[in-house]
Design a protein around this motif. Structure first.
Motif, PDB file in Angstrom:
ATOM      1  N   ARG A  65       0.884  -1.172   0.000  1.00 36.44           N
ATOM      2  CA  ARG A  65       0.000   0.000   0.000  1.00 36.44           C
ATOM      3  C   ARG A  65       0.917   1.216   0.000  1.00 36.44           C
ATOM      4  NH1 ARG A  65      -2.848   0.442   5.154  1.00 36.44           N
ATOM      5  NH2 ARG A  65      -0.998   1.604   5.753  1.00 36.44           N
ATOM      6  N   GLY A  87      -5.685  -3.444  -4.003  1.00 34.64           N
ATOM      7  CA  GLY A  87      -5.413  -4.625  -3.191  1.00 34.64           C
ATOM      8  C   GLY A  87      -6.066  -5.875  -3.739  1.00 34.64           C
ATOM      9  N   GLY A 137      -2.486   0.521  -4.325  1.00 38.49           N
ATOM     10  CA  GLY A 137      -1.984  -0.838  -4.150  1.00 38.49           C
ATOM     11  C   GLY A 137      -1.176  -1.324  -5.334  1.00 38.49           C
TER      12      GLY A 137
END
Length: 193
Positions: free
Chosen positions: A145, A155, A170
């Protein structure tokens, strides 16, 4: 087919019917258009739906028997997937690379601050959010991150979530480009505005 030249006012100028003439030999100017009349008998959209095209198909057994195929050439010359030595060597290299990546990844704890140094890009700071194998590519990957929106995802990749973060914060990188250490988040003074 016939070619007709029309002026900017849609007025017919002439037919472009001299096969050896260059386009510049006709009175073509800005705003003109060339109209094509197709006499081939083809209907509009006739060749766009490929499901209507009859395809030649051969069974795997019949293809295996052919001597003039790519597959038989590759087998005869022991190339590609038919080269057992090369395949064994590639598998050994892949397993060795996986062992090395696992060793590197084991030194990177989730939650630690890090710096990512990818060749050709400036160093980026962030927090390690994921360490391990993924479904999208083989090998060990580190989910980061970033402190700034320098990433490629949130993510998740291909619908599978590996960690939570904002969109574009991400990224997944190989363990070899991650350095864990004291990399505090930079204060850009944006909260004071």
């Amino acid at each position: 087919m016939e070619l007709e030249l029309y002026g900017p006012d849609d007025k017919f100028y002439c037919k472009l019917d001299q096969d050896d003439a260059l386009l510049g030999s006709y009175p073509v100017d800005d705003g003109c258009r060339i109209h094509v009349i197709d006499h081939s008998g083809a209907r509009l959209g006739e060749y766009e739906d490929i499901s209507k095209v009859e395809k030649y198909e051969i069974s795997q057994e019949a293809y295996e028997q052919r001597q003039d195929s790519i597959r038989s050439f590759l087998k005869r010359n022991k190339l590609g997937r038919f080269n057992e030595e090369e395949r064994a060597q590639q598998e050994a290299e892949n397993s060795q690379r996986l062992i090395e990546e696992e060793a590197q990844a084991s030194t990177i704890p989730v939650g630690s601050r890090c710096e990512v140094r990818t060749p050709g890009q400036p160093p980026r700071k962030g927090t390690v959010m994921y360490v391990g194998l993924t479904d999208f590519k083989p090998g060990y990957w580190i989910g980061i991150r970033y402190d700034e929106p320098l990433g490629k995802n949130d993510g998740s990749v291909n619908g599978k979530r590996y960690f939570e973060c904002q969109a574009k914060y991400g990224a997944f990188v190989k363990p070899s480009v991650v350095t864990v250490g004291d990399f505090p988040e930079e204060d850009y003074g944006l909260d004071e505005m």
